[in-house]
Write an enzyme that holds these catalytic residues in place. Structure first.
Site, PDB file in Angstrom:
ATOM      1  N   THR A 167       0.889  -1.152   0.000  1.00 56.99           N
ATOM      2  CA  THR A 167       0.000   0.000   0.000  1.00 56.99           C
ATOM      3  C   THR A 167       0.921   1.193   0.000  1.00 56.99           C
ATOM      4  O   THR A 167       2.101   1.039   0.298  1.00 56.99           O
ATOM      5  CB  THR A 167      -0.853  -0.016   1.291  1.00 56.99           C
ATOM      6  OG1 THR A 167      -1.807  -1.072   1.196  1.00 56.99           O
ATOM      7  CG2 THR A 167      -1.607   1.274   1.537  1.00 56.99           C
ATOM      8  N   ASP A 198      -8.511  -2.410   4.941  1.00 56.88           N
ATOM      9  CA  ASP A 198      -8.507  -1.351   5.963  1.00 56.88           C
ATOM     10  C   ASP A 198      -8.233   0.036   5.382  1.00 56.88           C
ATOM     11  O   ASP A 198      -8.647   1.050   5.939  1.00 56.88           O
ATOM     12  CB  ASP A 198      -7.386  -1.640   6.980  1.00 56.88           C
ATOM     13  CG  ASP A 198      -6.018  -1.664   6.288  1.00 56.88           C
ATOM     14  OD1 ASP A 198      -5.833  -2.482   5.357  1.00 56.88           O
ATOM     15  OD2 ASP A 198      -5.153  -0.846   6.639  1.00 56.88           O
ATOM     16  N   GLY A 218      -0.453  -3.188   5.768  1.00 60.09           N
ATOM     17  CA  GLY A 218      -0.250  -4.544   6.274  1.00 60.09           C
ATOM     18  C   GLY A 218      -1.492  -5.383   6.064  1.00 60.09           C
ATOM     19  O   GLY A 218      -2.276  -5.128   5.146  1.00 60.09           O
ATOM     20  N   GLY A 220      -4.852  -6.233   6.054  1.00 59.55           N
ATOM     21  CA  GLY A 220      -6.014  -5.368   6.186  1.00 59.55           C
ATOM     22  C   GLY A 220      -7.085  -5.857   7.146  1.00 59.55           C
ATOM     23  O   GLY A 220      -7.594  -5.087   7.968  1.00 59.55           O
TER      24      GLY A 220
HETATM   25  N1  ASP Z   1      -3.673  -2.979   4.070  1.00 59.11           N
HETATM   26  C1  ASP Z   1      -3.794  -3.278   2.660  1.00 59.11           C
HETATM   27  C2  ASP Z   1      -5.011  -4.097   2.434  1.00 59.11           C
HETATM   28  O1  ASP Z   1      -5.267  -4.997   3.200  1.00 59.11           O
HETATM   29  C3  ASP Z   1      -2.613  -3.972   2.124  1.00 59.11           C
HETATM   30  C4  ASP Z   1      -1.293  -3.441   2.629  1.00 59.11           C
HETATM   31  O2  ASP Z   1      -1.225  -2.415   3.212  1.00 59.11           O
HETATM   32  O3  ASP Z   1      -0.292  -4.112   2.444  1.00 59.11           O
HETATM   33  O4  ASP Z   1      -5.683  -3.886   1.469  1.00 59.11           O
END
Ligand code: ASP
Length: 287
Positions: A167, A198, A218, A220
């Protein structure tokens, strides 16, 4: 007067060697943060996010992951410390979801999703231009292969599982003490069409208020479950240094799930990630 600062990340797990991307985003953002015009923090995090969305190394905008059905849907959010929020979820066929989030912020709504978000973007003059890349296509092929073979990574076992996230995000504090946050993502590598993580959810993937701004990256679903950005923000509001507030959340985040956080408060800033893995940048204006 507070010293302006901007922090950016390229995703939890994104190689630290790729930190030149977020650092360049901070350089671009800082120009907006210090140009003396209104809404400096908001303009800074928008432009920082655009730099990262346009960088194919990061999973947002150009470079966004495909869904398991081969479609490409993205999430993005913007929020300011004076209570403005604009967010899009599962939007398609735009290169810079963060620019659409900015338009939603000025609409009567806070969040638009799916087809409604895509139509709104095109209607408001954003080009119909899906950010498809060969790299994302290969990632999908490899995800489908792992699903088929059952050779899943530890975090993929509940699909069994999912992984390969990433992200981008930025937080900024302007000289007038206002804050803004941006976040944009192509989601994880194993996800159904329609899944929303998230990132575009205020309180979960981002948080912004009078005490500061926080952006998470991370796993989500786990970040939503814990309202991780809100928890970091609450610690800062209670007086904790943002570095300690981020580190505390990383320390309690349940393995094997991973998280990365960037945060700015009135006087300080901080960033932390699981195993310290997260491409990142930070830039403070000189006195
Ligand atoms: N948090 C993001 C999601 O779950 C993915 C990420 O931040 O790596 O869509």
């Amino acid at each position: 007067m507070t010293l302006p600062v901007i922090l950016a990340h390229g995703g939890a797990g994104a190689p630290n060697e790729d930190s030149d991307g977020p650092q360049q985003a901070c350089e671009v953002g800082l120009k907006f943060l210090t140009d003396g015009e209104i809404d400096a923090a908001l303009r800074a995090v928008v432009e920082a996010a655009v730099v990262l969305e346009n960088d194919v190394r990061f999973n947002a905008g150009t470079g966004a992951n495909y869904r398991l059905d081969g479609s490409l849907q993205m999430d993005a959010i913007l929020a300011t410390s004076d209570g403005r929020i604009g967010s899009v979820a599962a939007i398609e066929r735009v290169r810079n979801p963060i620019r659409v989030a900015r338009l939603v912020m000025d609409s009567p709504h806070i969040m638009l999703c799916g087809d409604g978000a895509t139509r709104f973007a095109h209607h408001r003059g954003i080009a119909d231009d899906p950010p498809v890349t060969e790299k994302a296509r290969k990632r999908l092929e490899s995800a489908l292969e792992r699903l088929k073979s059952g050779k899943l990574r530890p975090t993929e076992r509940k699909w069994q599982g999912r992984d390969m996230h990433g992200t981008i995000g930025a937080v900024a504090r302007a000289a007038d003490g206002t804050f803004a946050v941006s976040c944009s993502t192509g989601g994880t590598s194993m996800m159904l069409r329609g899944r929303v993580g998230d990132s575009p959810l205020f309180g979960a993937g981002t948080m912004c208020g009078e005490h500061g701004a926080v952006c998470a990256t991370g796993d989500g679903e786990e970040i939503i479950r814990r309202l991780a950005s809100m928890r970091v923000y609450m610690r800062i509001a209670e007086g904790m240094h943002p570095q300690a507030a981020c580190e505390t959340e990383v320390a309690v985040f349940p393995p094997p799930y991973t998280i990365g956080l960037i945060a700015a408060s009135r006087e300080a800033h901080g960033m932390a990630a699981t195993d310290d893995k997260m491409a990142r940048g930070v830039l403070e204006a000189q006195e």
